[in-house]
Write an enzyme that holds these catalytic residues in place. Structure first.
Site, PDB file in Angstrom:
ATOM      1  CE  LYS A 116      -4.193  -2.090   0.937  1.00  0.00           C
ATOM      2  NZ  LYS A 116      -4.134  -3.535   1.210  1.00  0.00           N
TER       3      LYS A 116
HETATM    4  C1  LIG Z   1      -4.703  -4.237   0.071  1.00  0.00           C
HETATM    5  C2  LIG Z   1      -3.654  -5.706  -0.501  1.00  0.00           C
HETATM    6  C3  LIG Z   1      -3.804  -7.360  -0.560  1.00  0.00           C
HETATM    7  C4  LIG Z   1      -5.155  -6.582  -1.758  1.00  0.00           C
HETATM    8  O1  LIG Z   1      -4.643  -5.860  -3.013  1.00  0.00           O
HETATM    9  P1  LIG Z   1      -5.687  -5.327  -3.514  1.00  0.00           P
HETATM   10  O2  LIG Z   1      -4.941  -4.160  -4.383  1.00  0.00           O
HETATM   11  O3  LIG Z   1      -6.853  -5.110  -2.421  1.00  0.00           O
HETATM   12  O4  LIG Z   1      -6.610  -6.263  -3.957  1.00  0.00           O
HETATM   13  C5  LIG Z   1      -3.167  -8.036  -0.545  1.00  0.00           C
HETATM   14  N1  LIG Z   1      -2.124  -7.897   0.541  1.00  0.00           N
HETATM   15  C6  LIG Z   1      -1.933  -7.622   1.360  1.00  0.00           C
HETATM   16  C7  LIG Z   1      -0.403  -7.568   2.006  1.00  0.00           C
HETATM   17  C8  LIG Z   1      -2.353  -6.331   1.127  1.00  0.00           C
HETATM   18  O5  LIG Z   1      -2.448  -5.216   2.486  1.00  0.00           O
END
Ligand SMILES: *Cc1c(COP(=O)(O)O)cnc(C)c1O
Length: 466
Positions: A116
């Site tokens: 993120k």
């Molecule tokens: C947010 C997240 C995901 C999922 O990603 P999306 O973009 O919502 O599909 C997978 N793994 C981790 C560790 C995340 O923080």
């Protein structure tokens, strides 16, 4: 570059407006009216360029004419200087026991150790830039299943013009994730624990945005993966990864641990921009609505069952709407009806042409909790490397599906230390812990508890925005 809503009934806007608007007025999501194209010469040049330079090249058309190229470049430089790895997003090989030519794309070297940060470090700076240009302020309201929250908080803390209210499902995020959010002492950061699931939190946020009067009065803004700027920022590492693993005209597959469909949708955009992508693999845990929809053509909501990969404990993947819009040939009126049907019946049938186009680009698979634990243990014993449970879903699913001869890049979405208990349970050993995570244990926490109730949450936001 102009942006239109997937539901076709909101004004067409430029980047700065879309950034601050988040969700479109008609309940849809903003998408570019046209995808910019990169040339083979662009792709070739990426192998010699720094991450930040590639990002500036890839993102320039998306932010024009709202943001000057020099300003964009400076914000990108600052954003990725916060990362602990000099390559920002390094790629490393997995051993052949996992399959031939498999690689891990380490997206977790940012300040909160999840993927993120890649988008949100930039988003926080874009927001501050745009707010100061317009001489205004916003209250950002977001929902998190764990990682978005801390990454958004880290990106927005102490930034001018921004208050941030972050909802998380109480007791359903890991201890490290919770502390990363609640120990931030900045006065513009407000944490709320909701008695409910992540989907409940997301529904509360959507309902607040759907109340146009409330939204305007309190100048609400979003940093969820519905914000286009996040999707755009995430396209960059598809290009840098390909430039490390294949030559510009060779194909590559990506396997992506998926929740809200933001990460993998960025891969689809990269392909639309000219990256030769072989397959995109949607990897789910047992909350596998997308795997089922891919197999049967019917997208049907079931109860969310908590898992060891909580960022993927989702039944309604917001960004999937953007994909459906594109796959339907931008048929906004079909999509309006389809989303209405999905909301009221909890089920949506994908028309044969849409399903066929979905399958032309995407594969999908599910990893059970047992498979996740086994994968973490196996990769640890064969190559002394720790996987977090989300990444393990990706590694396991990549092994289940025949992806031909093209190299496969698996997105490693969180640092294993963020999910220490699960990793230790699977391997018998605790993964090494970055000192920033160790230090969280000593700090006091700040968080409000609220019921899963719109009025209570609106009152809280009202208190913050005044
Ligand atoms: C947010 C997240 C995901 C999922 O990603 P999306 O973009 O919502 O599909 C997978 N793994 C981790 C560790 C995340 O923080």
């Amino acid at each position: 570059m102009r942006y239109e809503s997937t539901r076709g009934k909101a004004p067409v806007l430029e980047f700065g407006d879309v950034l601050l608007a988040g969700l479109a007025e008609d309940g849809g999501l903003y998408v570019p009216t046209e995808f910019p194209r990169l040339t083979p010469a662009d792709l070739r040049s990426f192998a010699e360029m720094s991450y930040s330079d590639v990002a500036t090249r890839v993102l320039a058309p998306f932010v024009s004419p709202s943001i000057e190229n020099d300003d964009l470049g400076a914000m990108i430089e600052e954003s990725y200087a916060t990362f602990q790895h000099p390559e920002v997003v390094p790629v490393r090989p997995l051993t052949s026991e996992i399959g031939e030519d498999r690689h891990l794309v380490e997206l977790f070297w940012g300040p909160t150790f999840s993927f993120k940060d890649v988008a949100l470090q930039l988003l926080g700076r874009l927001f501050e830039h745009e707010l100061s240009r317009r001489d205004t302020t916003v209250t950002i309201v977001g929902a998190t299943s764990g990682d978005t929250g801390s990454a958004a908080i880290e990106a927005c803390r102490d930034r001018d013009g921004i208050d941030l209210v972050m909802l998380h499902p109480r007791g359903r995020v890991s201890e490290v994730q919770r502390r990363q959010m609640t120990t931030v002492a900045s006065t513009n950061i407000h944490n709320v624990a909701i008695e409910g699931t992540f989907d409940d939190c997301q529904d509360l946020v959507k309902a607040m945005f759907a109340d146009l009067q409330f939204r305007e009065q309190h100048r609400l803004a979003a940093v969820n993966s519905i914000n286009w700027a996040r999707v755009a920022a995430q396209t960059v590492y598809y290009f840098t990864t390909a430039s490390k693993l294949v030559s510009p005209n060779e194909r590559i597959s990506f396997c992506v641990p998926t929740g809200n469909f933001g990460n993998i949708f960025a891969g689809y955009i990269a392909a639309q921009m000219g990256l030769p992508v072989h397959r995109l693999v949607i990897a789910s845990n047992h909350n596998d609505i997308l795997t089922r929809a891919h197999a049967s053509g019917i997208m049907e909501i079931q109860e969310v069952e908590p898992s060891t990969s909580p960022a993927m404990d989702i039944q309604v993947s917001s960004n999937f709407e953007r994909l459906l819009f594109d796959l339907s040939g931008k048929d906004a009126s079909w999509l309006r009806d389809a989303m209405q049907e999905f909301r009221s019946n909890g089920s949506l049938t994908l028309e044969p042409p849409v399903l066929e186009r979905l399958r032309n680009f995407f594969d999908a698979g599910t990893a059970t909790e047992q498979e996740v634990a086994k994968t973490i243990a196996q990769v640890h014993s064969t190559q002394q490397q720790f996987l977090d449970p989300h990444t393990a879903v990706g590694v396991n699913v990549a092994r289940q599906i025949d992806l031909g001869n093209a190299p496969v890049a698996i997105m490693a979405t969180a640092h294993p230390a963020k999910f220490e208990a699960v990793v230790k349970e699977a391997t018998g050993v605790a993964p090494p812990q970055p000192e920033e995570i160790t230090a969280l244990g000593d700090k006091p926490e700040r968080c409000a508890d609220l019921p899963n109730d719109l009025t209570s949450v609106m009152e809280f936001v009202l208190g913050v925005s005044e």
